[in-house]
Design a protein around this motif. Sequence first.
Motif, PDB file in Angstrom:
ATOM      1  N   PRO A  39       4.317   8.326 -16.897  1.00 29.30           N
ATOM      2  CA  PRO A  39       3.334   8.829 -15.920  1.00 29.30           C
ATOM      3  C   PRO A  39       2.775   7.769 -14.981  1.00 29.30           C
ATOM      4  O   PRO A  39       1.573   7.495 -14.960  1.00 29.30           O
ATOM      5  N   ILE A  40       3.658   7.159 -14.197  1.00 28.36           N
ATOM      6  CA  ILE A  40       3.220   6.184 -13.195  1.00 28.36           C
ATOM      7  C   ILE A  40       4.209   6.192 -12.039  1.00 28.36           C
ATOM      8  O   ILE A  40       5.423   6.308 -12.239  1.00 28.36           O
ATOM      9  N   ARG A  41       3.672   6.107 -10.828  1.00 27.26           N
ATOM     10  CA  ARG A  41       4.532   5.986  -9.648  1.00 27.26           C
ATOM     11  C   ARG A  41       4.814   4.505  -9.392  1.00 27.26           C
ATOM     12  O   ARG A  41       3.915   3.701  -9.274  1.00 27.26           O
ATOM     13  N   ARG A  42       6.075   4.176  -9.298  1.00 26.95           N
ATOM     14  CA  ARG A  42       6.452   2.796  -8.946  1.00 26.95           C
ATOM     15  C   ARG A  42       7.936   2.801  -8.591  1.00 26.95           C
ATOM     16  O   ARG A  42       8.780   2.286  -9.332  1.00 26.95           O
ATOM     17  N   PRO A 171       0.867   3.723  -7.673  1.00 29.52           N
ATOM     18  CA  PRO A 171       1.553   2.422  -7.700  1.00 29.52           C
ATOM     19  C   PRO A 171       0.572   1.271  -7.825  1.00 29.52           C
ATOM     20  O   PRO A 171      -0.475   1.249  -7.169  1.00 29.52           O
ATOM     21  N   LEU A 172       0.904   0.315  -8.682  1.00 29.80           N
ATOM     22  CA  LEU A 172       0.037  -0.843  -8.893  1.00 29.80           C
ATOM     23  C   LEU A 172       0.345  -1.944  -7.893  1.00 29.80           C
ATOM     24  O   LEU A 172       1.485  -2.135  -7.490  1.00 29.80           O
ATOM     25  N   ASN A 173      -0.706  -2.659  -7.497  1.00 30.57           N
ATOM     26  CA  ASN A 173      -0.514  -3.918  -6.785  1.00 30.57           C
ATOM     27  C   ASN A 173      -1.262  -4.992  -7.561  1.00 30.57           C
ATOM     28  O   ASN A 173      -1.776  -4.739  -8.655  1.00 30.57           O
ATOM     29  N   SER A 174      -1.320  -6.183  -7.030  1.00 36.84           N
ATOM     30  CA  SER A 174      -1.880  -7.297  -7.799  1.00 36.84           C
ATOM     31  C   SER A 174      -3.395  -7.241  -7.955  1.00 36.84           C
ATOM     32  O   SER A 174      -3.965  -8.044  -8.695  1.00 36.84           O
ATOM     33  N   HIS A 175      -4.070  -6.301  -7.288  1.00 35.42           N
ATOM     34  CA  HIS A 175      -5.532  -6.206  -7.426  1.00 35.42           C
ATOM     35  C   HIS A 175      -5.983  -4.757  -7.617  1.00 35.42           C
ATOM     36  O   HIS A 175      -7.121  -4.407  -7.299  1.00 35.42           O
ATOM     37  N   SER A 176      -5.109  -3.908  -8.146  1.00 37.60           N
ATOM     38  CA  SER A 176      -5.458  -2.500  -8.354  1.00 37.60           C
ATOM     39  C   SER A 176      -6.660  -2.356  -9.281  1.00 37.60           C
ATOM     40  O   SER A 176      -6.879  -3.165 -10.186  1.00 37.60           O
ATOM     41  N   ASP A 177      -7.430  -1.294  -9.046  1.00 42.95           N
ATOM     42  CA  ASP A 177      -8.581  -0.966  -9.892  1.00 42.95           C
ATOM     43  C   ASP A 177      -8.500   0.542 -10.162  1.00 42.95           C
ATOM     44  O   ASP A 177      -9.085   1.355  -9.456  1.00 42.95           O
TER      45      ASP A 177
END
Length: 317
Positions: A39-42, A171-177
């Motif tokens: 369950p993650i978009r990437r 989608p995660l990036n290096s500073h996702s919250d």
Amino acid sequence: VYFSECSDRYPAESLQVGNFSETHYVVALRTCPSEMGFPIRRRRTYTAGLNKQTCVWVGPSEPDDMDLEFQTLFHRTMELTGDALFVADDKQILSWVLDRTAKRKSQSRLPDNFGTKMDTYFHTLVPQGGVQRKSLYDPLRNHDGGLAGAFLCDMEQNPHMGTVPGPIVPPLNSHSDIYSYESQRFAISCEYLAMQGVDSNSKVSGGRGVSTFARIFNTSGEADVRRLAGNGIHVAVFAAWFLYVMGNTVRRETMSIEAPLLATEEPTVDMDDELANTSSAASAAFPDVSGVATPSSTTPSSLAVVGIPACEVLLVD
């Protein structure tokens, strides 16, 4: 063999397939954890290059055929929401809240006996811009959320500006919250690792046990873990790609067949003697036992072909 992973917009066909064509046979694939049931978009571009001097690709030669085969082997229906990755216990969550508010010097504004549901003290965890951003996400939940109310978003980015909110992790990036409306809280360090397929908690690892990497990363600061997760590769997706590539790769070998020595002259054969010998051999090989012919358990062979090596899977150099 080399492997690489990059953005789904990475032009692998021109930068790798074309540029390395003289030395490597390059295969490329674009896929996403959500297409494999996570369950993650990437969505990312995965490539592998096989050294033509040492390796041979035995999988599909057409990209569309390779995509179809990979999908058949590894794609699964999505059954979970992103909240399945919110696995931290209450002690971990409360410790995270105290640490974050201490860094923001807003700990004094926490309500008495605060709990793990952060919606009541959300304003103490983010700057004013974060509060305003949440007000933009609030009305989107009914439209973009899951049927059971799951709705996750990245509070570091505005809605649909580089990220897509919804029932699975954006989608995660290096500073996702990442914030979950259903769980009513932010994700914490070990959960960012779980989002990238690391067995960071017994609730996601099952019988495999918690990963050694998780124990190492958990000693790092939250910002470092989020950066690592944002720049990392989804473990399960890469494992599937690695397995697929290596399962379709064999080591290049030089085949050799030892031919039987050729006679220098043709032997002279007496046909009467040959027929007699053949009859005797047949009688010995198939004796008459109660009227039933029983074949011999061994049949001699006059020619053996040797020297063809077995193929073996080549590990990463």
